[in-house]
Design an enzyme around this catalytic site. Sequence first.
Site, PDB file in Angstrom:
ATOM      1  N   ARG A  17      84.384  40.550  91.393  1.00  0.00           N
ATOM      2  CA  ARG A  17      85.537  41.432  91.173  1.00  0.00           C
ATOM      3  C   ARG A  17      85.334  42.800  91.837  1.00  0.00           C
ATOM      4  NH1 ARG A  17      85.762  41.153  84.717  1.00  0.00           N
ATOM      5  NH2 ARG A  17      83.554  40.764  85.091  1.00  0.00           N
ATOM      6  N   LYS A  76      81.436  46.133  86.281  1.00  0.00           N
ATOM      7  CA  LYS A  76      80.390  45.822  85.298  1.00  0.00           C
ATOM      8  C   LYS A  76      79.444  46.983  85.086  1.00  0.00           C
ATOM      9  CE  LYS A  76      79.976  42.758  83.140  1.00  0.00           C
ATOM     10  NZ  LYS A  76      80.629  42.544  81.823  1.00  0.00           N
ATOM     11  N   TYR A  95      83.084  48.878  82.474  1.00  0.00           N
ATOM     12  CA  TYR A  95      82.639  48.182  81.259  1.00  0.00           C
ATOM     13  C   TYR A  95      81.174  48.547  81.046  1.00  0.00           C
ATOM     14  CZ  TYR A  95      86.824  45.282  81.442  1.00  0.00           C
ATOM     15  OH  TYR A  95      88.125  44.851  81.442  1.00  0.00           O
ATOM     16  N   HIS A  97      79.503  48.187  77.417  1.00  0.00           N
ATOM     17  CA  HIS A  97      78.955  47.366  76.317  1.00  0.00           C
ATOM     18  C   HIS A  97      77.598  47.900  75.844  1.00  0.00           C
ATOM     19  CE1 HIS A  97      82.194  44.500  76.915  1.00  0.00           C
ATOM     20  NE2 HIS A  97      81.916  44.465  78.202  1.00  0.00           N
ATOM     21  N   GLU A 119      85.948  49.240  77.577  1.00  0.00           N
ATOM     22  CA  GLU A 119      86.193  48.360  76.424  1.00  0.00           C
ATOM     23  C   GLU A 119      86.428  49.096  75.113  1.00  0.00           C
ATOM     24  OE1 GLU A 119      83.308  48.632  77.995  1.00  0.00           O
ATOM     25  OE2 GLU A 119      81.715  48.915  76.525  1.00  0.00           O
ATOM     26  N   VAL A 175      92.900  38.870  71.593  1.00  0.00           N
ATOM     27  CA  VAL A 175      93.426  38.474  72.911  1.00  0.00           C
ATOM     28  C   VAL A 175      92.669  37.257  73.452  1.00  0.00           C
ATOM     29  CG1 VAL A 175      93.812  39.233  75.276  1.00  0.00           C
ATOM     30  CG2 VAL A 175      94.138  40.847  73.391  1.00  0.00           C
ATOM     31  N   ILE A 265      79.185  37.556  73.686  1.00  0.00           N
ATOM     32  CA  ILE A 265      77.804  37.810  74.118  1.00  0.00           C
ATOM     33  C   ILE A 265      77.673  39.191  74.769  1.00  0.00           C
ATOM     34  CG2 ILE A 265      78.089  36.712  76.408  1.00  0.00           C
ATOM     35  CD1 ILE A 265      74.987  36.462  74.118  1.00  0.00           C
ATOM     36  N   ASP A 266      78.768  39.689  75.390  1.00  0.00           N
ATOM     37  CA  ASP A 266      78.656  41.017  76.021  1.00  0.00           C
ATOM     38  C   ASP A 266      78.417  42.106  74.978  1.00  0.00           C
ATOM     39  OD1 ASP A 266      81.217  40.876  75.006  1.00  0.00           O
ATOM     40  OD2 ASP A 266      82.241  41.301  76.901  1.00  0.00           O
ATOM     41  N   VAL A 294      77.936  33.414  79.217  1.00  0.00           N
ATOM     42  CA  VAL A 294      78.059  34.239  80.423  1.00  0.00           C
ATOM     43  C   VAL A 294      78.714  35.579  80.062  1.00  0.00           C
ATOM     44  CG1 VAL A 294      79.191  34.372  82.689  1.00  0.00           C
ATOM     45  CG2 VAL A 294      78.148  32.223  81.923  1.00  0.00           C
TER      46      VAL A 294
HETATM   47  N1  LIG Z   1      81.918  37.229  78.145  1.00  0.00           N
HETATM   48  C1  LIG Z   1      82.885  37.738  78.875  1.00  0.00           C
HETATM   49  O1  LIG Z   1      82.913  37.644  80.096  1.00  0.00           O
HETATM   50  C2  LIG Z   1      84.025  38.455  78.193  1.00  0.00           C
HETATM   51  C3  LIG Z   1      85.176  38.801  78.887  1.00  0.00           C
HETATM   52  C4  LIG Z   1      86.204  39.455  78.200  1.00  0.00           C
HETATM   53  C5  LIG Z   1      86.045  39.763  76.849  1.00  0.00           C
HETATM   54  N2  LIG Z   1      84.888  39.421  76.229  1.00  0.00           N
HETATM   55  C6  LIG Z   1      84.614  39.717  74.829  1.00  0.00           C
HETATM   56  O2  LIG Z   1      85.420  38.932  73.971  1.00  0.00           O
HETATM   57  C7  LIG Z   1      85.431  39.588  72.697  1.00  0.00           C
HETATM   58  C8  LIG Z   1      86.853  39.615  72.153  1.00  0.00           C
HETATM   59  O3  LIG Z   1      87.643  40.515  72.895  1.00  0.00           O
HETATM   60  P1  LIG Z   1      89.206  40.693  72.558  1.00  0.00           P
HETATM   61  O4  LIG Z   1      89.754  41.591  73.594  1.00  0.00           O
HETATM   62  O5  LIG Z   1      89.830  39.379  72.341  1.00  0.00           O
HETATM   63  O6  LIG Z   1      89.127  41.503  71.201  1.00  0.00           O
HETATM   64  P2  LIG Z   1      90.317  41.735  70.155  1.00  0.00           P
HETATM   65  O7  LIG Z   1      90.044  43.040  69.520  1.00  0.00           O
HETATM   66  O8  LIG Z   1      91.637  41.475  70.767  1.00  0.00           O
HETATM   67  O9  LIG Z   1      90.075  40.577  69.091  1.00  0.00           O
HETATM   68  C9  LIG Z   1      88.954  40.531  68.269  1.00  0.00           C
HETATM   69  C10 LIG Z   1      89.289  39.719  67.038  1.00  0.00           C
HETATM   70  O10 LIG Z   1      88.068  39.520  66.307  1.00  0.00           O
HETATM   71  C11 LIG Z   1      88.408  39.561  64.942  1.00  0.00           C
HETATM   72  N3  LIG Z   1      87.216  39.714  64.108  1.00  0.00           N
HETATM   73  C12 LIG Z   1      86.514  40.844  63.819  1.00  0.00           C
HETATM   74  N4  LIG Z   1      85.521  40.548  62.960  1.00  0.00           N
HETATM   75  C13 LIG Z   1      85.585  39.212  62.711  1.00  0.00           C
HETATM   76  C14 LIG Z   1      84.839  38.319  61.881  1.00  0.00           C
HETATM   77  N5  LIG Z   1      83.842  38.748  61.124  1.00  0.00           N
HETATM   78  N6  LIG Z   1      85.213  37.012  61.859  1.00  0.00           N
HETATM   79  C15 LIG Z   1      86.233  36.567  62.616  1.00  0.00           C
HETATM   80  N7  LIG Z   1      86.988  37.371  63.403  1.00  0.00           N
HETATM   81  C16 LIG Z   1      86.662  38.670  63.441  1.00  0.00           C
HETATM   82  C17 LIG Z   1      89.395  40.729  64.864  1.00  0.00           C
HETATM   83  O11 LIG Z   1      90.133  40.709  63.646  1.00  0.00           O
HETATM   84  C18 LIG Z   1      90.269  40.448  66.095  1.00  0.00           C
HETATM   85  O12 LIG Z   1      91.370  39.620  65.802  1.00  0.00           O
HETATM   86  C19 LIG Z   1      84.813  40.972  72.936  1.00  0.00           C
HETATM   87  O13 LIG Z   1      83.451  40.981  72.550  1.00  0.00           O
HETATM   88  C20 LIG Z   1      84.912  41.132  74.419  1.00  0.00           C
HETATM   89  O14 LIG Z   1      83.976  42.063  74.936  1.00  0.00           O
HETATM   90  C21 LIG Z   1      83.883  38.778  76.885  1.00  0.00           C
END
Ligand SMILES: NC(=O)c1ccc[n+]([C@@H]2O[C@H](COP(=O)([O-])OP(=O)(O)OC[C@H]3O[C@@H](n4cnc5c(N)ncnc54)[C@H](O)[C@@H]3O)[C@@H](O)[C@H]2O)c1
Length: 358
Positions: A17, A76, A95, A97, A119, A175, A265-266, A294
């Site tokens: 990216r 990143k 980002y 983290h 984030e 999301v 995991i991030d 990942v």
């Molecule tokens: N690995 C990757 O490449 C990558 C890419 C994008 C996002 N992410 C990660 O995905 C995760 C989610 O992001 P998002 O934008 O969807 O966040 P978001 O804030 O839209 O959603 C998070 C959800 O988690 C819920 N939650 C909180 N505590 C909880 C618990 N104990 N049990 C169950 N649900 C719970 C919240 O109520 C919320 O609905 C983040 O950690 C983000 O950094 C990772």
Amino acid sequence: MVKTVGLPAEIKDGERRVALDPSAVKMLVHADYVPLVEKGAGMGSGFSDEDYRLAGARIVDNAGEAWSADLVCKVKEPQQSEWVYFRQGLKLFAYLHLAAAPALTGALVEAGVEAYAFETLIWPKGHPLLAPMSEIAGRAAAIMGAFHLTEGSGTLLGGASGVPPARVVVLGMGVAGTMAARGARGMEAEVTGVDIDLERLFEVHEQQIVTSTLYSNHHNIGEAVASADLVISAALVTGAKAPVLITRDQVESMRPGSVIVDLAIDQGGSMETSRPTSLSHPTYVEAGVIHYCVTNVPGQYPRTSSRALSAAVIPRLLDLARDAKSDHLAGSLNVSQGKVVHPAVAASLQGNYVTEIG
Ligand SMILES: NC(=O)c1ccc[n+]([C@@H]2O[C@H](COP(=O)([O-])OP(=O)(O)OC[C@H]3O[C@@H](n4cnc5c(N)ncnc54)[C@H](O)[C@@H]3O)[C@@H](O)[C@H]2O)c1
């Protein structure tokens, strides 16, 4: 005062990216900033140096020149080889983290970088700079989960005549979780959405994004994952280390060859058995379960991801360049004047960053 904005090429494993596309660079030029774009920065996303030059950027030969800008915008978190560019007063927008990155935090603190994280920005609501990548990572999680089941238990998400569909459990219906659930439902799996937010569970139930919902607690999650073919975690508490929702014995209760995709995991991961993996080595097997952990899932869809990220970043980048104290940047400042200033990040790290430097 910000005059130059640096756009270094990404160097994380498999990352293709770029934080700004040529249309966003044009907006910077229009606002009288000088974009310093590292040669080849957009190549992975299909944007040539010529595209950036035509947009008004100055193409620079190496990372050092891009990092010499007053404000550096990238995708990143800086990799260790980039920490040499940290310096007092440098503004960094990316980002980060940090709750899961004590050594990087220490390096930013020691150098006196003003570090703004995509984030944790929460204006006007939600996480507007996380959402576009969560949307993509969520969709990808369903695809990756379905794919890695071919290496594991050999279960097809949609089942077949006379064979029930696979069971998918999605933790966190924000999301990423919503898009993962939609993807798995699109492949006709049975999907249980898990969250602590009952209003959100009502919405996804009522809109038939999932087949069932479950309140998030240790007992309920244990029962759900024991019979799951695929578990996807996307639970997030803004800025904080991810809550550990699945213990080792719960992972051990899953059928061998099942798959876990831990998007959280991030932020440190949602499973006791999770550890970060890369796009070149995305999975490992622990307790008989395939783990896909990942940290830059959208990096494998650079054309879509870069354009989506760029559209979200550019208005906030212009705000940051003009006035770093703008309300529109609420929540994003993580490190300032040699201190961790985001409360959730600070609480997760508990001051454990400085000692890990070097
Ligand atoms: N690995 C990757 O490449 C990558 C890419 C994008 C996002 N992410 C990660 O995905 C995760 C989610 O992001 P998002 O934008 O969807 O966040 P978001 O804030 O839209 O959603 C998070 C959800 O988690 C819920 N939650 C909180 N505590 C909880 C618990 N104990 N049990 C169950 N649900 C719970 C919240 O109520 C919320 O609905 C983040 O950690 C983000 O950094 C990772």
